[in-house]
Scaffold this motif. Structure first.
Motif, PDB file in Angstrom:
ATOM      1  N   GLN A  48     -16.274 -15.860  25.365  1.00 50.27           N
ATOM      2  CA  GLN A  48     -14.952 -15.226  25.233  1.00 50.27           C
ATOM      3  C   GLN A  48     -14.010 -15.645  26.357  1.00 50.27           C
ATOM      4  O   GLN A  48     -13.219 -14.854  26.858  1.00 50.27           O
ATOM      5  N   TYR A  51      -9.987 -14.916  26.528  1.00 49.50           N
ATOM      6  CA  TYR A  51      -9.484 -13.533  26.462  1.00 49.50           C
ATOM      7  C   TYR A  51      -8.063 -13.382  27.005  1.00 49.50           C
ATOM      8  O   TYR A  51      -7.359 -12.430  26.659  1.00 49.50           O
ATOM      9  N   GLU A  57      -6.617 -12.116  20.176  1.00 46.49           N
ATOM     10  CA  GLU A  57      -6.984 -11.041  19.241  1.00 46.49           C
ATOM     11  C   GLU A  57      -6.987 -11.504  17.786  1.00 46.49           C
ATOM     12  O   GLU A  57      -7.776 -11.013  16.986  1.00 46.49           O
ATOM     13  N   THR A  60      -9.355 -15.896  17.656  1.00 47.02           N
ATOM     14  CA  THR A  60     -10.308 -15.889  18.766  1.00 47.02           C
ATOM     15  C   THR A  60     -10.969 -17.243  19.012  1.00 47.02           C
ATOM     16  O   THR A  60     -11.033 -17.713  20.154  1.00 47.02           O
ATOM     17  N   ASN A  64     -10.531 -19.504  22.393  1.00 46.66           N
ATOM     18  CA  ASN A  64     -11.667 -19.819  23.259  1.00 46.66           C
ATOM     19  C   ASN A  64     -11.791 -21.319  23.506  1.00 46.66           C
ATOM     20  O   ASN A  64     -12.036 -21.754  24.641  1.00 46.66           O
ATOM     21  N   LYS A 290     -12.118  -3.120  16.661  1.00 45.20           N
ATOM     22  CA  LYS A 290     -12.092  -4.357  15.876  1.00 45.20           C
ATOM     23  C   LYS A 290     -13.349  -5.162  16.187  1.00 45.20           C
ATOM     24  O   LYS A 290     -14.056  -4.867  17.151  1.00 45.20           O
ATOM     25  N   CYS A 291     -13.615  -6.193  15.379  1.00 48.62           N
ATOM     26  CA  CYS A 291     -14.764  -7.068  15.622  1.00 48.62           C
ATOM     27  C   CYS A 291     -14.262  -8.469  15.943  1.00 48.62           C
ATOM     28  O   CYS A 291     -13.432  -9.018  15.212  1.00 48.62           O
ATOM     29  N   TYR A 292     -14.759  -9.017  17.041  1.00 48.75           N
ATOM     30  CA  TYR A 292     -14.380 -10.368  17.452  1.00 48.75           C
ATOM     31  C   TYR A 292     -15.299 -11.424  16.843  1.00 48.75           C
ATOM     32  O   TYR A 292     -15.113 -12.613  17.088  1.00 48.75           O
ATOM     33  N   CYS A 294     -18.229 -12.307  17.670  1.00 44.25           N
ATOM     34  CA  CYS A 294     -18.645 -13.184  18.776  1.00 44.25           C
ATOM     35  C   CYS A 294     -20.146 -13.464  18.803  1.00 44.25           C
ATOM     36  O   CYS A 294     -20.556 -14.537  19.228  1.00 44.25           O
ATOM     37  N   CYS A 306     -18.592  -2.243  21.548  1.00 46.61           N
ATOM     38  CA  CYS A 306     -18.197  -3.645  21.445  1.00 46.61           C
ATOM     39  C   CYS A 306     -18.379  -4.309  22.801  1.00 46.61           C
ATOM     40  O   CYS A 306     -17.702  -3.959  23.767  1.00 46.61           O
ATOM     41  N   SER A 308     -17.665  -7.366  23.716  1.00 48.61           N
ATOM     42  CA  SER A 308     -16.500  -8.155  24.133  1.00 48.61           C
ATOM     43  C   SER A 308     -15.460  -7.265  24.796  1.00 48.61           C
ATOM     44  O   SER A 308     -14.950  -7.565  25.879  1.00 48.61           O
ATOM     45  N   GLU A 309     -15.140  -6.170  24.130  1.00 45.95           N
ATOM     46  CA  GLU A 309     -14.149  -5.245  24.691  1.00 45.95           C
ATOM     47  C   GLU A 309     -14.614  -4.714  26.047  1.00 45.95           C
ATOM     48  O   GLU A 309     -13.825  -4.623  27.001  1.00 45.95           O
TER      49      GLU A 309
END
Length: 353
Positions: A48, A51, A57, A60, A64, A290-292, A294, A306, A308-309
């Motif tokens: 990630q 970011y 958002e 992604t 990256n 939300k879902c990244y 990843c 999450c 990532s968050e």
């Protein structure tokens, strides 16, 4: 003991220290180039890494890839003669993209763990990039080497052996960590024996990682037969570390009892500071907004939070609502220093023994 250089193929690091890859954004180009300048091997974490990109958002993967290109180029620009590596977790969905981008940008080394990087040689075909898998057992080292030899006629350029005292995701079952029988010293020796037994006709440096804190620790593993060490925790509390000052202070303010083994959404146990986020997750699921997309093994409908968050929050300075991965010795960190000072201190400690 005078520290020997770390030689990986045609690369030669004057200081046998690899700075561990730490995501999200903890080890970016600033830290990486600073370590490379001092004769070590600097490592950018790819997880990630985009970011900070404005479209992260909604876009992604592209964010990256774009950010990784920028980070490698900036590190190379600031330290043109240094060794610049990237750390790419097998567990991420964008693994192939991160590998190919690293090859295109001419990174020197790919270090890859959080799973077995069995397809890695195929993805770098035709390049001179060095391949360094991360393992936590002799069995894993043997499996990777035999697979690479059979499928690609390729062997690792080095192997990082990560023990149970490392920060972040750990390649052990929770029960193994609770029993405390796994020792980095034993695993390093096992991997060295595996490398010898396969008789590749070429030296494969074995790098010890996880819980290494002092020059004395470095010497101990060199005497066991390792060619170098990988260190993460010590490099967080440096001026050049890419994380927010609050992240660095979380290390400085931590106590031994604050450092816990947690269950990560990746499916692996991890070592982190037990903060507000972890305490909330212990009480119940924190539903992601939300879902990244990843991680390969993350189910957004079931994940405890999450990741990532959580990692982005912490690197930006919101450490109570973020995930702060640490090595077992993080509580020993008591000040922020320059990378130059840290490496000088480690080398002096080793050479005074």
């Amino acid at each position: 003991m005078k520290l020997p250089p770390l030689i990986i193929g045609d690369l030669k690091a004057a200081v046998p220290i690899i700075q561990g890859g730490m995501g999200v954004g903890v080890s970016g180009y600033r830290l990486t180039q600073a370590v490379a300048k001092e004769g070590g091997i600097g490592v950018i974490s790819t997880v990630q890494i985009g970011y900070r990109e404005p479209d992260f958002e909604v876009n992604t993967r592209e964010a990256n890839v774009r950010a990784l290109r920028k980070e490698i180029r900036k590190a190379r620009e600031l330290c043109p003669g240094g060794i610049i590596g990237v750390n790419i977790m097998v567990a991420i969905n964008d693994y192939d993209y991160m590998v190919k981008t690293s090859v295109e940008e001419k990174a020197d080394i790919i270090i890859s763990g959080a799973g077995l990087p069995l397809s890695l040689p195929k993805l770098v075909s035709g390049s001179n990039i060095k391949l360094v898998p991360i393992v936590s057992s002799g069995k894993a080292a043997s499996l990777i080497m035999r697979n690479w030899i059979k499928k690609y006629n390729r062997i690792p350029d080095a192997i990082v052996v990560e023990g149970p005292k490392a920060g972040g995701h750990l390649g052990f079952h929770l029960e193994q960590l609770q029993e405390g029988k796994e020792k980095l010293e034993d695993i390093v020796c096992d991997v060295i024996e595996v490398v010898k037994s396969l008789k590749c006709g070429k030296k494969i440096p074995v790098i010890a990682a996880g819980g290494i804190y002092t020059g004395q620790d470095i010497v101990k593993f060199l005497k066991l037969g390792a060619s170098g060490v990988q260190m993460g925790t010590r490099f967080v509390a440096t001026e050049e570390c890419d994380a927010h000052i609050n992240f660095k202070k979380a290390y400085i303010d931590s106590r031994k009892e604050d450092i816990k083994i947690i269950k990560s959404p990746v499916g692996l146990p991890g070592r982190a500071i037990r903060n507000k986020l972890i305490r909330k997750a212990e009480k119940g699921r924190i539903i992601p907004y939300k879902c990244y997309n990843c991680l390969k093994k993350c189910d957004p409908g079931k994940t405890p939070y999450c990741i990532s968050e959580a990692l982005i929050n912490s690197v930006r300075g919101n450490t109570e609502e973020g995930l702060v991965f640490v090595g077992s010795n993080a509580y020993r960190v008591n000040k922020i220093v320059k990378v130059k000072e840290l490496i000088k201190e480690l080398v002096a400690e080793a050479e005074n023994l």
